[in-house]
Design a protein around this motif. Sequence first.
Motif, PDB file in Angstrom:
ATOM      1  N   ARG A  55      17.815   4.461 108.046  1.00 23.51           N
ATOM      2  CA  ARG A  55      18.344   4.948 109.318  1.00 23.51           C
ATOM      3  C   ARG A  55      17.740   4.173 110.488  1.00 23.51           C
ATOM      4  O   ARG A  55      18.453   3.784 111.421  1.00 23.51           O
ATOM      5  CB  ARG A  55      18.050   6.434 109.475  1.00 23.51           C
ATOM      6  N   ALA A  56      16.438   3.942 110.444  1.00 20.35           N
ATOM      7  CA  ALA A  56      15.767   3.190 111.509  1.00 20.35           C
ATOM      8  C   ALA A  56      16.302   1.765 111.599  1.00 20.35           C
ATOM      9  O   ALA A  56      16.531   1.241 112.695  1.00 20.35           O
ATOM     10  CB  ALA A  56      14.258   3.181 111.274  1.00 20.35           C
ATOM     11  N   PHE A  57      16.521   1.122 110.444  1.00 22.35           N
ATOM     12  CA  PHE A  57      17.044  -0.244 110.424  1.00 22.35           C
ATOM     13  C   PHE A  57      18.459  -0.290 110.992  1.00 22.35           C
ATOM     14  O   PHE A  57      18.818  -1.219 111.722  1.00 22.35           O
ATOM     15  CB  PHE A  57      17.044  -0.783 108.990  1.00 22.35           C
ATOM     16  N   ARG A  58      19.275   0.711 110.653  1.00 24.60           N
ATOM     17  CA  ARG A  58      20.649   0.734 111.165  1.00 24.60           C
ATOM     18  C   ARG A  58      20.661   0.913 112.680  1.00 24.60           C
ATOM     19  O   ARG A  58      21.432   0.266 113.393  1.00 24.60           O
ATOM     20  CB  ARG A  58      21.451   1.848 110.496  1.00 24.60           C
ATOM     21  N   GLU A  59      19.806   1.815 113.183  1.00 25.20           N
ATOM     22  CA  GLU A  59      19.759   2.066 114.629  1.00 25.20           C
ATOM     23  C   GLU A  59      19.347   0.811 115.394  1.00 25.20           C
ATOM     24  O   GLU A  59      19.976   0.440 116.385  1.00 25.20           O
ATOM     25  CB  GLU A  59      18.786   3.210 114.928  1.00 25.20           C
ATOM     26  N   ILE A  60      18.294   0.164 114.934  1.00 20.90           N
ATOM     27  CA  ILE A  60      17.828  -1.053 115.593  1.00 20.90           C
ATOM     28  C   ILE A  60      18.841  -2.179 115.425  1.00 20.90           C
ATOM     29  O   ILE A  60      19.149  -2.915 116.357  1.00 20.90           O
ATOM     30  CB  ILE A  60      16.458  -1.489 115.027  1.00 20.90           C
ATOM     31  N   GLY A  61      19.385  -2.304 114.230  1.00 18.77           N
ATOM     32  CA  GLY A  61      20.363  -3.352 113.954  1.00 18.77           C
ATOM     33  C   GLY A  61      21.597  -3.241 114.816  1.00 18.77           C
ATOM     34  O   GLY A  61      22.128  -4.241 115.315  1.00 18.77           O
ATOM     35  N   GLN A  62      22.078  -2.028 115.030  1.00 19.73           N
ATOM     36  CA  GLN A  62      23.250  -1.822 115.870  1.00 19.73           C
ATOM     37  C   GLN A  62      22.967  -2.199 117.317  1.00 19.73           C
ATOM     38  O   GLN A  62      23.833  -2.737 118.011  1.00 19.73           O
ATOM     39  CB  GLN A  62      23.701  -0.363 115.771  1.00 19.73           C
ATOM     40  N   LEU A  63      21.756  -1.932 117.782  1.00 19.54           N
ATOM     41  CA  LEU A  63      21.392  -2.309 119.152  1.00 19.54           C
ATOM     42  C   LEU A  63      21.413  -3.819 119.315  1.00 19.54           C
ATOM     43  O   LEU A  63      21.903  -4.348 120.306  1.00 19.54           O
ATOM     44  CB  LEU A  63      19.994  -1.775 119.488  1.00 19.54           C
ATOM     45  N   VAL A  64      20.907  -4.525 118.316  1.00 19.15           N
ATOM     46  CA  VAL A  64      20.835  -5.985 118.401  1.00 19.15           C
ATOM     47  C   VAL A  64      22.215  -6.607 118.351  1.00 19.15           C
ATOM     48  O   VAL A  64      22.559  -7.471 119.143  1.00 19.15           O
ATOM     49  CB  VAL A  64      19.958  -6.554 117.262  1.00 19.15           C
ATOM     50  N   ASP A  65      23.075  -6.150 117.402  1.00 15.85           N
ATOM     51  CA  ASP A  65      24.372  -6.808 117.277  1.00 15.85           C
ATOM     52  C   ASP A  65      25.284  -6.486 118.451  1.00 15.85           C
ATOM     53  O   ASP A  65      26.190  -7.238 118.779  1.00 15.85           O
ATOM     54  CB  ASP A  65      25.045  -6.504 115.932  1.00 15.85           C
ATOM     55  N   THR A  66      25.058  -5.356 119.135  1.00 19.27           N
ATOM     56  CA  THR A  66      25.819  -5.050 120.343  1.00 19.27           C
ATOM     57  C   THR A  66      25.525  -6.074 121.427  1.00 19.27           C
ATOM     58  O   THR A  66      26.422  -6.551 122.125  1.00 19.27           O
ATOM     59  CB  THR A  66      25.471  -3.639 120.862  1.00 19.27           C
ATOM     60  N   VAL A  67      24.263  -6.435 121.557  1.00 15.76           N
ATOM     61  CA  VAL A  67      23.868  -7.453 122.537  1.00 15.76           C
ATOM     62  C   VAL A  67      24.468  -8.804 122.166  1.00 15.76           C
ATOM     63  O   VAL A  67      24.916  -9.567 123.015  1.00 15.76           O
ATOM     64  CB  VAL A  67      22.329  -7.555 122.615  1.00 15.76           C
ATOM     65  N   ALA A  68      24.507  -9.108 120.873  1.00 17.18           N
ATOM     66  CA  ALA A  68      25.050 -10.391 120.416  1.00 17.18           C
ATOM     67  C   ALA A  68      26.527 -10.514 120.740  1.00 17.18           C
ATOM     68  O   ALA A  68      27.010 -11.579 121.124  1.00 17.18           O
ATOM     69  CB  ALA A  68      24.821 -10.542 118.910  1.00 17.18           C
ATOM     70  N   VAL A  69      27.277  -9.428 120.606  1.00 19.27           N
ATOM     71  CA  VAL A  69      28.704  -9.452 120.916  1.00 19.27           C
ATOM     72  C   VAL A  69      28.919  -9.723 122.390  1.00 19.27           C
ATOM     73  O   VAL A  69      29.765 -10.529 122.785  1.00 19.27           O
ATOM     74  CB  VAL A  69      29.368  -8.113 120.528  1.00 19.27           C
ATOM     75  N   SER A  70      28.148  -9.050 123.252  1.00 11.72           N
ATOM     76  CA  SER A  70      28.317  -9.239 124.689  1.00 11.72           C
ATOM     77  C   SER A  70      27.999 -10.673 125.088  1.00 11.72           C
ATOM     78  O   SER A  70      28.591 -11.213 126.012  1.00 11.72           O
ATOM     79  CB  SER A  70      27.428  -8.275 125.468  1.00 11.72           C
ATOM     80  N   ALA A  71      27.084 -11.306 124.384  1.00 18.44           N
ATOM     81  CA  ALA A  71      26.694 -12.676 124.729  1.00 18.44           C
ATOM     82  C   ALA A  71      27.844 -13.653 124.505  1.00 18.44           C
ATOM     83  O   ALA A  71      28.122 -14.496 125.345  1.00 18.44           O
ATOM     84  CB  ALA A  71      25.479 -13.092 123.909  1.00 18.44           C
ATOM     85  N   ILE A  72      28.512 -13.545 123.361  1.00 19.89           N
ATOM     86  CA  ILE A  72      29.589 -14.491 123.074  1.00 19.89           C
ATOM     87  C   ILE A  72      30.791 -14.212 123.962  1.00 19.89           C
ATOM     88  O   ILE A  72      31.503 -15.111 124.387  1.00 19.89           O
ATOM     89  CB  ILE A  72      30.000 -14.444 121.580  1.00 19.89           C
ATOM     90  N   ASN A  73      31.011 -12.943 124.279  1.00 19.74           N
ATOM     91  CA  ASN A  73      32.138 -12.592 125.142  1.00 19.74           C
ATOM     92  C   ASN A  73      31.922 -13.062 126.569  1.00 19.74           C
ATOM     93  O   ASN A  73      32.857 -13.460 127.254  1.00 19.74           O
ATOM     94  CB  ASN A  73      32.375 -11.081 125.137  1.00 19.74           C
ATOM     95  N   ASN A  74      30.657 -13.003 127.026  1.00 19.56           N
ATOM     96  CA  ASN A  74      30.346 -13.426 128.389  1.00 19.56           C
ATOM     97  C   ASN A  74      30.006 -14.903 128.475  1.00 19.56           C
ATOM     98  O   ASN A  74      29.834 -15.446 129.546  1.00 19.56           O
ATOM     99  CB  ASN A  74      29.168 -12.605 128.940  1.00 19.56           C
TER     100      ASN A  74
END
Length: 199
Positions: A55-74
């Motif tokens: 659960r901890a890995f999923r929570e942290i992982g989701q935070l990181v990949d959300t930032v990664a998506v915004s980077a490529i879009n911006n």
Amino acid sequence: LAQENQFREAANLMDAVKQLMSSFDSITYNNIPIIIEIKNKIHVIYNHLKKHAHRAFREIGQLVDTVAVSAINNNDTINDGMGSNSNNINSFSDTCLVVDSLGISARRELIEEFVQLQLLPYEQLFGQDKEHFKLDSVERRWAWFKKMLKNIDTKFATMCPTHWRLALRLCLEFTERTKIHLIKLLSHTHVFINNQKII
């Protein structure tokens, strides 16, 4: 302890229990009821800790990949998008200690899950039939990966144990996926060119 996110204490206790129980690994103790009962209880605790670690890995992982998506879009550098979740990030290093205490198999499973989660945005952006599934976007694939890897390194360089080799695992999975994508892309391009020649 896991329910209260006291992962460091849980990891220390698990290490102590493993050392203690190693004295009872001999076949001599396999049929002693009290030893069997203790081992069963340890197994329950093991699964409980593993569930919380996932659960901890999923929570942290989701935070990181959300930032990664915004980077490529911006089309810019990755910014810190996890400031409001600093408590989760700080506890991640303690979670890593628990993962190591659970053993090699559990560690591989959790790291694999984390790696797969980080590359979900890659599939959404560059996978077959997606927006950037074209030869003109090949360089953008590597730009995306470099930004994502930089973000991972910034956030977790001091949190993940060095023997996990997280960056290497991410790189291997990324290159494997990219190879598959490019083979499909080039095959599609080859078929398209041949059809154009026929026409």
